[in-house]
Design a protein around this motif. Structure first.
Motif, mmCIF file in Angstrom:
data_model
loop_
_atom_site.group_PDB
_atom_site.id
_atom_site.type_symbol
_atom_site.label_atom_id
_atom_site.label_comp_id
_atom_site.label_asym_id
_atom_site.label_seq_id
_atom_site.Cartn_x
_atom_site.Cartn_y
_atom_site.Cartn_z
ATOM 1 N N VAL A 168 -2.192 1.664 -3.025
ATOM 2 C CA VAL A 168 -3.419 1.198 -3.677
ATOM 3 C C VAL A 168 -4.614 1.928 -3.065
ATOM 4 O O VAL A 168 -5.492 2.411 -3.778
ATOM 5 C CB VAL A 168 -3.538 -0.355 -3.619
ATOM 6 C CG1 VAL A 168 -3.489 -0.897 -2.225
ATOM 7 C CG2 VAL A 168 -4.782 -0.834 -4.305
ATOM 8 N N GLY A 169 -4.635 2.051 -1.738
ATOM 9 C CA GLY A 169 -5.760 2.721 -1.060
ATOM 10 C C GLY A 169 -5.633 4.226 -1.193
ATOM 11 O O GLY A 169 -4.567 4.788 -0.964
ATOM 12 N N TYR A 220 0.206 -3.319 -6.994
ATOM 13 C CA TYR A 220 1.682 -3.332 -6.922
ATOM 14 C C TYR A 220 2.222 -4.669 -6.447
ATOM 15 O O TYR A 220 3.320 -5.068 -6.802
ATOM 16 C CB TYR A 220 2.245 -2.180 -6.092
ATOM 17 C CG TYR A 220 1.716 -1.992 -4.698
ATOM 18 C CD1 TYR A 220 2.071 -2.842 -3.670
ATOM 19 C CD2 TYR A 220 0.879 -0.926 -4.407
ATOM 20 C CE1 TYR A 220 1.603 -2.656 -2.388
ATOM 21 C CE2 TYR A 220 0.407 -0.718 -3.128
ATOM 22 C CZ TYR A 220 0.772 -1.586 -2.115
ATOM 23 O OH TYR A 220 0.295 -1.394 -0.854
ATOM 24 N N ARG A 277 -7.850 -1.196 6.341
ATOM 25 C CA ARG A 277 -7.685 0.159 6.844
ATOM 26 C C ARG A 277 -8.155 0.215 8.293
ATOM 27 O O ARG A 277 -9.108 -0.486 8.681
ATOM 28 C CB ARG A 277 -8.525 1.152 6.009
ATOM 29 C CG ARG A 277 -7.895 1.538 4.699
ATOM 30 C CD ARG A 277 -6.636 2.384 4.911
ATOM 31 N NE ARG A 277 -6.011 2.834 3.686
ATOM 32 C CZ ARG A 277 -5.014 2.212 3.065
ATOM 33 N NH1 ARG A 277 -4.522 1.071 3.535
ATOM 34 N NH2 ARG A 277 -4.475 2.733 1.980
ATOM 35 N N HIS A 313 1.140 -1.333 10.070
ATOM 36 C CA HIS A 313 0.742 -1.152 8.669
ATOM 37 C C HIS A 313 1.890 -1.616 7.747
ATOM 38 O O HIS A 313 2.414 -0.832 6.946
ATOM 39 C CB HIS A 313 0.377 0.310 8.401
ATOM 40 C CG HIS A 313 -0.508 0.482 7.195
ATOM 41 N ND1 HIS A 313 -1.470 1.461 7.108
ATOM 42 C CD2 HIS A 313 -0.578 -0.202 6.021
ATOM 43 C CE1 HIS A 313 -2.071 1.391 5.931
ATOM 44 N NE2 HIS A 313 -1.543 0.384 5.255
HETATM 45 C C1 COI Z 1 -1.722 0.917 0.382
HETATM 46 O O1 COI Z 1 -1.004 0.793 -0.611
HETATM 47 O O2 COI Z 1 -2.906 1.265 0.280
HETATM 48 C C2 COI Z 1 -1.182 0.644 1.715
HETATM 49 O O3 COI Z 1 -1.940 0.424 2.614
HETATM 50 C C3 COI Z 1 0.294 0.724 1.935
HETATM 51 C C4 COI Z 1 0.756 2.124 2.038
HETATM 52 C C5 COI Z 1 0.242 2.854 3.232
HETATM 53 C C6 COI Z 1 2.257 2.219 2.027
#
Ligand code: COI
Length: 330
Positions: A77-78, A100, A234, A295
């Motif tokens: 997503v990020g 998701y 983050r 994470h």
């Molecule tokens: C994202 O989806 O932004 C996350 O932080 C998870 C990803 C680093 C697997």
């Protein structure tokens, strides 16, 4: 249609197989992270599927353009790892997976809060050493806390609802946009009110200019003494050195940290027999009331499946129509 997917974990391989067949996409799996030195593997593919942990800087984007690849898909997503100014200049379109599984991260925020309030990590450590005392581990209950949610988008709004089931004293939200539905559970306030009133502050913000080092000394000083902070967004949203100082002084009573500003060389790797060169990470890991996880807030079966299926769906949509419903316009 042929795509190459980078940073693929073992658990994603059968998912790529399943969803690749479903969308009629031949997928080549690379388990390494995408880097400047392995992007050349992507030549002769229609698109690239990558993760937030991959390098998507100017040099990588230039190489992608030189391979005539016009659209790329993050299964995160990020997307703070993408140099959007450069992608736009090159005409490379980028899509992501905006939702998701908001539940995955939101539930982790709840878990982290409860773990901090109940000193759960310390119980586990004690019992592993056959120390069955409870002395010193008296906890707090959510009903006596004011909870602040910073960022109430898809994930944060779910966290508001989840917390409401624990009947805290109050739930306060800071967000630039207001969602009327959430007003049933919470009140929108300024950041200064969040700092002044909250016993628990949960961060669900993307990493952008305004959120970089949002958790820093100047703002920590405005918080209540003994505040609990939960960062599942983050690493760079938090100035780690300032948080360590505040944990040491007791200004912050506990921190659940799922993301770290210099996490890439460590998170996802087995470093058991390695000296941790990163002094700040070593110090953070030594603080009893800091719960550090690698994470992992996103990591559920539902999320993993959706990250793969929707990324392939996005790639298919780009290939068939030249556009994608999850395209990111920056
Ligand atoms: C994202 O989806 O932004 C996350 O932080 C998870 C990803 C680093 C697997």
């Amino acid at each position: 249609m042929k795509v190459i997917a980078y940073a693929v974990r073992d658990d994603e391989i059968p998912l790529f197989d399943k969803w690749g067949k479903h969308y009629d996409i031949e997928t080549t799996i690379v388990q390494e992270n995408l880097r400047e030195d392995n992007i050349k593997m992507a030549s002769n593919f229609d698109s690239i599927i990558f993760l937030a942990e991959d390098t998507m800087n100017k040099n990588v984007l230039d190489k992608i353009k030189s391979m005539n690849i016009d659209y790329i898909v993050s299964r995160s997503v990020g997307v703070d790892n993408v140099d959007f100014a450069h992608a736009n200049k090159l005409g490379i379109k980028v899509a992501n997976i905006p939702g998701y599984s908001p539940n995955s991260v939101s539930e982790y925020a709840l878990l982290s809060t409860l773990a901090l309030l109940r000193k759960y990590n310390l119980y586990i450590k004690r019992v592993q050493m056959q120390d069955f005392r409870i002395k010193g581990l008296i906890a707090k209950e959510i009903r006596n806390q004011v909870v602040g949610i910073v960022g109430a988008g898809r994930i944060g709004s779910l966290t508001v609802k989840h917390f409401s089931g624990f009947f805290p004293k109050k739930i306060l939200i800071f967000d630039n946009f207001q969602n009327d539905e959430l007003k049933k559970y919470a009140e929108y306030v300024s950041m200064d009110e969040i700092y002044k009133e909250c016993d628990i502050i949960v961060y669900h913000v993307p990493l952008i200019e305004e959120t970089k080092y949002l958790i820093r000394k100047e703002n920590i000083d405005k918080m209540k003494n003994g505040v609990f902070i939960i960062n599942v967004s983050r690493g760079k949203v938090m100035n780690t050195a300032d948080v360590i100082d505040a944990l040491k002084s007791g200004k912050i009573g506990g921190a659940a940290i799922d993301v770290y500003e210099n996490e890439l060389p460590y998170f996802r790797f087995d470093k058991r027999e390695t000296f941790i060169e990163d002094d700040m990470l070593r110090e953070l890991l030594s603080i009893p009331n800091a719960i550090v996880t690698p994470h992992a807030a996103f990591y559920t079966d539902e999320a993993a499946s959706n990250m793969v299926s929707v990324s392939l769906k996005n790639a298919r949509e780009f290939y068939d129509t030249g556009n994608c419903s999850n395209i990111i316009k920056v």
